[in-house]
Design a protein around this motif. Sequence first.
Motif, mmCIF file in Angstrom:
data_model
loop_
_atom_site.group_PDB
_atom_site.id
_atom_site.type_symbol
_atom_site.label_atom_id
_atom_site.label_comp_id
_atom_site.label_asym_id
_atom_site.label_seq_id
_atom_site.Cartn_x
_atom_site.Cartn_y
_atom_site.Cartn_z
ATOM 1 N N THR A 308 0.851 -1.334 -0.144
ATOM 2 C CA THR A 308 0.014 -0.099 0.164
ATOM 3 C C THR A 308 1.049 1.189 -0.007
ATOM 4 O OG1 THR A 308 -1.644 -1.157 1.342
ATOM 5 C CG2 THR A 308 -1.957 1.175 1.272
ATOM 6 N N VAL A 309 0.766 2.054 -0.919
ATOM 7 C CA VAL A 309 1.445 3.159 -0.912
ATOM 8 C C VAL A 309 0.344 4.628 -1.018
ATOM 9 C CG1 VAL A 309 3.121 4.828 -2.512
ATOM 10 C CG2 VAL A 309 3.232 2.249 -2.359
ATOM 11 N N ASN A 310 0.708 5.422 0.065
ATOM 12 C CA ASN A 310 -0.473 6.467 0.031
ATOM 13 C C ASN A 310 -1.888 6.127 0.071
ATOM 14 O OD1 ASN A 310 1.883 8.627 0.199
ATOM 15 N ND2 ASN A 310 1.887 8.339 -2.081
ATOM 16 N N GLY A 311 -2.108 5.002 0.684
ATOM 17 C CA GLY A 311 -3.530 4.443 0.926
ATOM 18 C C GLY A 311 -3.976 3.656 -0.228
ATOM 19 N N LYS A 312 -2.947 3.621 -1.404
ATOM 20 C CA LYS A 312 -3.661 2.910 -2.633
ATOM 21 C C LYS A 312 -2.605 1.693 -2.914
ATOM 22 C CE LYS A 312 -5.935 6.553 -4.607
ATOM 23 N NZ LYS A 312 -6.183 7.754 -5.812
ATOM 24 N N LYS A 313 -3.101 0.888 -3.749
ATOM 25 C CA LYS A 313 -2.406 -0.366 -4.035
ATOM 26 C C LYS A 313 -2.137 -0.465 -5.664
ATOM 27 C CE LYS A 313 -3.435 -3.378 -0.117
ATOM 28 N NZ LYS A 313 -3.844 -4.456 0.407
#
Length: 521
Positions: A308-313
Motif C-alpha cells: 500500500t502506497v499513500n493509501g492505494k495499491k
Amino acid sequence: MSDMFCFQCEQTAGGKGCTKIGVCGKKPEVANKQDELTCALIGLARAAAHGTPDAAVNELMLQGLFTTVTNVSFDTVPTDALIGRIHAEKEKLDRQAQDFPVAELWSGNEDIVSLRSTLLLGLRGMAAYALHASVLGKEDPAVTAWFYKGMRALGENHTAEEWLALLMEFGQVNLACMALLDEANTSAYGHPVPVKVPLKIEKGPFIVISGHDLHDLKQLLDQTAGKGINIYTHGEMLPAHAYPELKKYPHLKGNFGTAWQNQQKEFDQIAGPVLFTTNCLMPLKPSYADRIFTTSVVAYPGLTHINTVNGKKDFSPVIQKALELGGWQEDRSFTGINGGTEVTTGFARNTVLGVADKVIDAIKAGAIKHFFLVGGCDGARPGRNYYTDFVKKAPSDTMILTLACGKYRFNDLNIGEIGGIPRILDMGQCNDAYSAIQVALALAKAFDCGVNDLPLTLVLSWYEQKAVCILLTLLALGIKNIYIGPSLPAFLSGNVLSILVEKFNLKPITTPEQDLKAILG
C-alpha cells in the motif's frame, strides 16, 4: 526440546500441537519468529499503558496479530520488519516496558495456558476483522483499546475465574468489532442482495482474488476495468458478488474453485494469476508458483508482494501476469463439490429480515420446523463430510443458514425451497456471523423469547482463529447447545472444556443421524 510449538488450528499434529513443522506448512523458524512477534506485541501493549498510541501504532498492533493467523505468513522477513517497528514504537511510548518471555508463551499450568491461549487466539481473529474495517476508515475506540487490554492481560497473572471473565468480555467486544466491519462493508458497498454465481471461467485473461478484503477487490476491479480481464472470486471472497457496488462491475464474472484446502489441486496449471488478500494461503506447487501474488500481511518467500502506497495499491504486476498468461482459449465449466454449476449468496441480515414476516408466518404455520446454522471454517482433516451429510439429511421442513468457507461442502446442493425461500441461505463471510446473530435476535424478539428458546441450532466447523473469536462471542451472548467439530480445540484443557460444557452445554459433533435425532427428537 521441540523445534517449535503451535496448536492454534484444528488440524494440529496429533490433536495436540505441531512440534517439528506445522501441518499447515509453516516452518519452525517462521513459527518461532511469530512467537517472538506475539511477545513483542505484549510489550507494546504494556508500553501503551504509559503513553498514547497513535493510528500508526494501532495499525501495527492489528497487523502483528493478523500476521500470526494460520495460513497468512510463511516468511520471516516481513515478520522481522514488524518486530523492529514494534520495538521502535515501544521505545517512544515507554522504553522500560518489557516483552513477554517467549519461553513462557505456551508454558505453565495447563488450565492457565489454555485460558490464556484462548484469549490470544481470539484476539488474533478479531484483529483480522478490525484491520478490514480500518482500511475502509472505520474504527471503534473501545475495540481498539481492548486489543491493548487483552494483550497486556496475556502477560499478567489471573485466576481461572478472572480469565473466564476476560474471555466473556472479549466476546462482547468482538461482537462490536463485527458490527463495525458490517457497517464498513455495507456503507461502502451497499447491503448484500441474493445473487446466483456461476462456477464457469470464460475464455481470455482473468484474475482470481482470494481472501476477505473487499477493499482490495474494489481496487482491482477499478484497475482492470476496460482491459479485457475478467475477475473471479475464490474462497471467502465469494460473498462479494452480492454487494451492489461490487456486482455492478460487468467483469466480476463468477467464482473459481471451492474452499481453501483444495487450492493445490485446483490451481494446478491455472491460466491466470491469483491474488491472496488474507488467509488462507497454502505452500505452493511448482505448477502455479509463478502466478501467486500477495498483499497486506500475507507473505510467502519469493512471491511478488503488492504494498500500500499513500493509501492505494498498484496491481499492475498482477494485471501484466494475467495478460501474459492469456487465460484459457475456451470457456471452462467447473462444478462444486456436489456437482452443482452455480452457488447462491447474499442472504445477509438485511435480506433475511426483509422477509421476516414470511419466515415468521412459515414458522407459525409449521412449514418451517427448525433452523440450523451450519457454517464455519473448512479444512483438510477427515471428518468434515459430516457437514455435507448433515445438510442432506436435515428434514425438508428445516432451513439451513450458512457462512464462511465451510459452506463449500454443500452450497452447490439444490435442496429446494420453503414458501419461495431457498432452504440454504448463504449469509456471507465468517465475520457475517454478525448477520446471523441479528437475525436470531430479531426472531427471538418477534416470538417474545430468548435465543436459546428458538427452534435454532448452531452446528459449527472450526479451523483457525477467527472461528475462535466468533465462538467466544456466541458464548458471551449466552447461546447454548452449540455443536462443534470436527474435533475439539487442542488448546482447550480438559478442565476448561468441562467448564464450557457445564456452563454452555457445548457439544462435540457425533454423527449427522445421532445429532439430528438429539436436536429434533
